[in-house]
Every structure is written in structure tokens, then in C-alpha cells.
Design a protein around this motif. Structure first.
Motif, PDB file in Angstrom:
ATOM      1  N   THR A 146       0.839  -1.207   0.000  1.00 24.97           N
ATOM      2  CA  THR A 146       0.000   0.000   0.000  1.00 24.97           C
ATOM      3  C   THR A 146       0.873   1.255   0.000  1.00 24.97           C
ATOM      4  O   THR A 146       0.602   2.213  -0.729  1.00 24.97           O
ATOM      5  N   ARG A 147       1.928   1.252   0.809  1.00 31.67           N
ATOM      6  CA  ARG A 147       2.804   2.438   0.872  1.00 31.67           C
ATOM      7  C   ARG A 147       3.513   2.671  -0.467  1.00 31.67           C
ATOM      8  O   ARG A 147       3.545   3.789  -0.966  1.00 31.67           O
ATOM      9  N   TRP A 148       4.079   1.598  -1.046  1.00 32.30           N
ATOM     10  CA  TRP A 148       4.778   1.764  -2.335  1.00 32.30           C
ATOM     11  C   TRP A 148       3.837   2.368  -3.375  1.00 32.30           C
ATOM     12  O   TRP A 148       4.196   3.290  -4.108  1.00 32.30           O
ATOM     13  N   GLN A 149       2.618   1.814  -3.448  1.00 24.31           N
ATOM     14  CA  GLN A 149       1.652   2.306  -4.446  1.00 24.31           C
ATOM     15  C   GLN A 149       1.281   3.762  -4.173  1.00 24.31           C
ATOM     16  O   GLN A 149       1.196   4.580  -5.084  1.00 24.31           O
ATOM     17  N   PHE A 150       1.059   4.071  -2.907  1.00 27.76           N
ATOM     18  CA  PHE A 150       0.653   5.431  -2.539  1.00 27.76           C
ATOM     19  C   PHE A 150       1.756   6.433  -2.866  1.00 27.76           C
ATOM     20  O   PHE A 150       1.501   7.499  -3.436  1.00 27.76           O
ATOM     21  N   PHE A 151       2.984   6.080  -2.509  1.00 29.75           N
ATOM     22  CA  PHE A 151       4.109   7.005  -2.755  1.00 29.75           C
ATOM     23  C   PHE A 151       4.298   7.233  -4.254  1.00 29.75           C
ATOM     24  O   PHE A 151       4.513   8.347  -4.706  1.00 29.75           O
ATOM     25  N   GLU A 152       4.223   6.139  -5.011  1.00 30.38           N
ATOM     26  CA  GLU A 152       4.406   6.264  -6.451  1.00 30.38           C
ATOM     27  C   GLU A 152       3.361   7.202  -7.045  1.00 30.38           C
ATOM     28  O   GLU A 152       3.642   8.037  -7.893  1.00 30.38           O
ATOM     29  N   ARG A 153       2.147   7.081  -6.546  1.00 28.72           N
ATOM     30  CA  ARG A 153       1.038   7.868  -7.064  1.00 28.72           C
ATOM     31  C   ARG A 153       1.133   9.350  -6.679  1.00 28.72           C
ATOM     32  O   ARG A 153       0.767  10.222  -7.454  1.00 28.72           O
ATOM     33  N   PRO A 182       1.223  18.338  -5.281  1.00 28.64           N
ATOM     34  CA  PRO A 182       1.075  19.359  -4.238  1.00 28.64           C
ATOM     35  C   PRO A 182       0.165  18.921  -3.087  1.00 28.64           C
ATOM     36  O   PRO A 182      -0.015  19.667  -2.127  1.00 28.64           O
ATOM     37  N   THR A 183      -0.389  17.713  -3.171  1.00 30.10           N
ATOM     38  CA  THR A 183      -1.301  17.227  -2.127  1.00 30.10           C
ATOM     39  C   THR A 183      -0.601  17.196  -0.769  1.00 30.10           C
ATOM     40  O   THR A 183       0.505  16.664  -0.645  1.00 30.10           O
ATOM     41  N   LEU A 184      -1.284  17.757   0.214  1.00 32.49           N
ATOM     42  CA  LEU A 184      -0.717  17.841   1.557  1.00 32.49           C
ATOM     43  C   LEU A 184      -1.050  16.569   2.331  1.00 32.49           C
ATOM     44  O   LEU A 184      -2.211  16.160   2.388  1.00 32.49           O
ATOM     45  N   MET A 185      -0.041  15.938   2.914  1.00 33.32           N
ATOM     46  CA  MET A 185      -0.242  14.710   3.677  1.00 33.32           C
ATOM     47  C   MET A 185      -0.420  15.039   5.159  1.00 33.32           C
ATOM     48  O   MET A 185       0.280  15.893   5.701  1.00 33.32           O
ATOM     49  N   GLY A 206       2.877  17.542   5.354  1.00 31.15           N
ATOM     50  CA  GLY A 206       4.042  17.509   4.480  1.00 31.15           C
ATOM     51  C   GLY A 206       3.704  16.972   3.108  1.00 31.15           C
ATOM     52  O   GLY A 206       2.550  16.650   2.822  1.00 31.15           O
ATOM     53  N   ARG A 207       4.738  16.899   2.271  1.00 31.09           N
ATOM     54  CA  ARG A 207       4.548  16.389   0.914  1.00 31.09           C
ATOM     55  C   ARG A 207       5.513  15.235   0.661  1.00 31.09           C
ATOM     56  O   ARG A 207       6.575  15.156   1.274  1.00 31.09           O
ATOM     57  N   ILE A 208       5.094  14.349  -0.241  1.00 31.71           N
ATOM     58  CA  ILE A 208       5.933  13.206  -0.617  1.00 31.71           C
ATOM     59  C   ILE A 208       6.764  13.605  -1.834  1.00 31.71           C
ATOM     60  O   ILE A 208       6.215  14.089  -2.825  1.00 31.71           O
ATOM     61  N   GLU A 209       8.063  13.395  -1.753  1.00 33.37           N
ATOM     62  CA  GLU A 209       8.943  13.670  -2.893  1.00 33.37           C
ATOM     63  C   GLU A 209       9.659  12.390  -3.286  1.00 33.37           C
ATOM     64  O   GLU A 209      10.042  11.602  -2.418  1.00 33.37           O
ATOM     65  N   ARG A 261      13.560   5.673  -3.977  1.00 30.42           N
ATOM     66  CA  ARG A 261      12.870   5.816  -2.688  1.00 30.42           C
ATOM     67  C   ARG A 261      12.142   7.156  -2.641  1.00 30.42           C
ATOM     68  O   ARG A 261      12.059   7.868  -3.633  1.00 30.42           O
ATOM     69  N   TYR A 262      11.696   7.507  -1.431  1.00 28.99           N
ATOM     70  CA  TYR A 262      10.919   8.741  -1.273  1.00 28.99           C
ATOM     71  C   TYR A 262      11.418   9.508  -0.057  1.00 28.99           C
ATOM     72  O   TYR A 262      12.202   9.010   0.751  1.00 28.99           O
ATOM     73  N   ARG A 263      10.945  10.730   0.034  1.00 26.47           N
ATOM     74  CA  ARG A 263      11.354  11.605   1.120  1.00 26.47           C
ATOM     75  C   ARG A 263      10.112  12.359   1.597  1.00 26.47           C
ATOM     76  O   ARG A 263       9.248  12.689   0.771  1.00 26.47           O
ATOM     77  N   TYR A 264      10.018  12.597   2.892  1.00 23.80           N
ATOM     78  CA  TYR A 264       8.894  13.369   3.433  1.00 23.80           C
ATOM     79  C   TYR A 264       9.368  14.786   3.703  1.00 23.80           C
ATOM     80  O   TYR A 264      10.335  14.990   4.440  1.00 23.80           O
ATOM     81  N   ARG A 265       8.715  15.745   3.058  1.00 21.22           N
ATOM     82  CA  ARG A 265       9.110  17.149   3.227  1.00 21.22           C
ATOM     83  C   ARG A 265       8.061  17.839   4.102  1.00 21.22           C
ATOM     84  O   ARG A 265       6.948  18.096   3.659  1.00 21.22           O
TER      85      ARG A 265
END
Ligand SMILES: [Zn+2]
Length: 294
Positions: free
Chosen positions: A251-258, A263-266, A277-280, A285-289
Motif C-alpha cells: 500500500t505504501r509503495w503504491q501510494f508514494f508512487e502515485r 502538491p497534495t498535503l499529507m 508535508g509532501r511526498i517527494e 525511494r521517497y522523502r517526506y518534506r
């Protein structure tokens, strides 16, 4: 978290507890500690306490105000539930935070629970004259019907998947249904054309994220789809409290990829201030900003 605005909607938070909470392997049993330490050294200092070697994990409720309704998303651990340590928080910070937002119990129109765990359903009910009754007398409580049925079955069989206490369903969920204040819905449910659900299974079988959309802007309450920003670096690390850790990672991999780069705020429930924050994307991999950056 400071109050944020999404179009015509405002989102504030009420914090029940804050600060260092669990060691890395206590939270993520499969995590490689050396890799975790390397990631944490590169992350914002407020996400980890090197002295106690614990991840910083707050418990909080989001308060969403649309032009028509006042909505709570996830209700922390609550009061007088009697679980014993470590769930022995004072109810006062939550009650103070609630009142500071100018709210009374009767002002709440809806309560959404992303899932039915101990720290997301607590203030659903209060003990009055020896009985668990809905805390918010005028509210409809939105539970995914699959999630409700799952925890009902576990509680009746006295099972504790992910360590969730069977008393959680009995004290925090069943009394809402008995009081006829529950909306047992599926993921197609929406409210005010502004709140929508999406299934994000793994942490629990019917865990849902709550999407808040207004005037072309969007925020997503992530519930426990992730517990710590380190999971953007290591999406495969699921908690020991997940009913299906493999599905939770998927679920996380799919969500991050999407959502990476959008600009969606998490709004993850367990991320410390400023929480949002936002997913980059960052290589594979990914980063949480965090927004705003602190
Ligand atoms: Zn949680």
C-alpha cells in the motif's frame, strides 16, 4: 500543527501525547538498525530522540471544518479506558486542546475513524454512570463496515491481532452502533462533496485514508498508513501492529508512487509538529518534506 487551509476547509489538530515513544525495532521489527540510524541522521532532528533512542510519535486528532460541518478524524486513546501502561495518558491535554478550538461535545457533526485501533477510537465514547456512551451526542460516526465487522469478530473470539485489545471494540465501537450513531459505510462514501475515502489496507484490513478536497486543493489524512517519516526511505518497514505487514508495505509503495511530487498535503496522524508535508521522489525511494519546514 498550525491550522491549515484547503480551499474552504480548515484543519487543526488536538494532541493527546507527544515526544519520544518507541525504539526503532519496537516500532518496525524488520528494520535494520544500522540503516535506520543512517536515515535518521539525515532527517529533521525532531523526528528522533538520540538520547532515549526513540522515535518521536505523537497521538493526535484532526479537526476539519467545512462550511457546513465540524468533523473529527481519529480520536486518540481517550479517558478511563483502563488499558494500563503504556496507555495511561492524562485526558487533560486532549480536552484542553478541544476547548481551545472553541468546541463543545455537541458541536461535532461527524467523527471519522481511519481504522478501529486503540489510539484512533478512544474519545468516541465516555464512561457515564458506568456505561460507555457516545462522547459527541449529535455526531454520526463513520466506520468502514468491513473494518467494523473484522474487529467485532476478533473481539468476540477474544483475539488480539496486532496486539489490539478486544476491549477497544467493546468500549469504543459497539456503544456507537447501539446508540444508532454509527454510519457503517464502504469506501464509496463521501461527505459534503469535500471528504472522500480511499482504502489503504495492511495496517488493518479496511484501513481508509480520508481525502479532503476543496477549490482544487487536496489534503489526505493518512491515518496509520505510515507511522514515521523513515518509512518514505524504507516503505517495506511495517509496524509490529499491522494485521498484514506485507500488504501494508505494498500500500505504501503504491501510494508514494502515485503521490510523489504532487502538491497534495499529507496529514499522517503520528508525525510530530508540523505534521503536514509532501511526498517527494528520491531515486528509487521517497522523502517526506514537512510543510512548513521547521
Ligand atoms: Zn495509531
Amino acid at each position: 500543527m498550525h491550522e491549515i487551509r484547503v480551499g474552504d476547509v480548515t484543519i487543526a489538530c488536538i494532541v493527546e501525547r507527544d515526544g519520544p515513544w518507541r525504539e526503532v525495532n519496537n516500532m518496525f521489527p524488520t528494520a535494520d538498525l544500522a540503516i535506520a540510524k543512517r536515515h535518521l541522521a539525515e532527517m529533521e532532528p525532531f523526528v528522533y530522540d538520540p538520547v532515549s533512542q526513540k522515535l518521536v510519535i505523537p497521538y493526535q486528532t484532526f479537526v476539519v471544518r467545512t462550511p457546513r460541518h465540524t468533523i473529527l478524524i481519529d480520536t486518540c486513546t481517550g479517558e478511563e479506558k483502563g488499558y494500563g501502561p503504556p496507555w495511561t495518558f492524562s485526558p487533560q491535554p486532549w480536552l484542553d486542546g478541544f476547548r481551545k478550538l472553541g468546541l463543545r461535545f455537541e458541536d461535532i457533526d461527524y467523527v471519522f475513524c481511519t481504522h478501529l485501533h486503540i489510539d484512533h477510537t478512544g474519545w468516541n465514547t465516555r464512561l457515564v454512570n458506568g456505561r460507555w456512551v457516545p462522547t459527541f451526542p449529535k455526531a454520526k460516526y463513520v466506520f468502514h463496515k468491513g473494518e467494523y465487522a473484522y474487529w467485532e469478530a476478533q473481539a468476540k473470539a477474544d483475539l488480539t491481532p496486532g496486539g489490539n485489545n478486544p476491549a477497544v471494540w467493546r468500549m469504543n465501537c459497539l456503544p456507537i452502533v447501539e446508540a444508532k450513531q454509527a454510519l457503517l459505510i464502504d469506501e464509496t462514501y463521501s461527505l459534503d462533496d469535500m471528504l472522500f475515502l480511499s482504502l489503504s489496507p495492511g495496517h488493518t484490513p479496511y484501513h481508509c485514508c480520508v481525502h479532503i478536497r476543496s477549490k482544487g486543493q487536496e489534503a489526505i489524512v493518512l491515518g496509520d498508513m505510515m507511522h514515521h517519516a523513515i518509512q518514505c526511505r524504507e516503505p517495506d518497514w511495517s509496524t509490529g501492529f499491522c494485521t498484514d505487514p506485507v500488504q501494508a508495505a505494498k500500500t505504501r509503495w503504491q501510494f508514494f508512487e502515485r503521490h510523489a511530487g504532487s502538491p497534495t498535503l499529507m496529514l499522517p496522524i503520528h508525525f510530530p509538529n508540523p505534521t503536514a508535508g509532501r511526498i517527494e521522489a528520491d531515486g528509487t525511494r521517497y522523502r517526506y518534506r514537512f510543510q512548513p519546514e521547521r
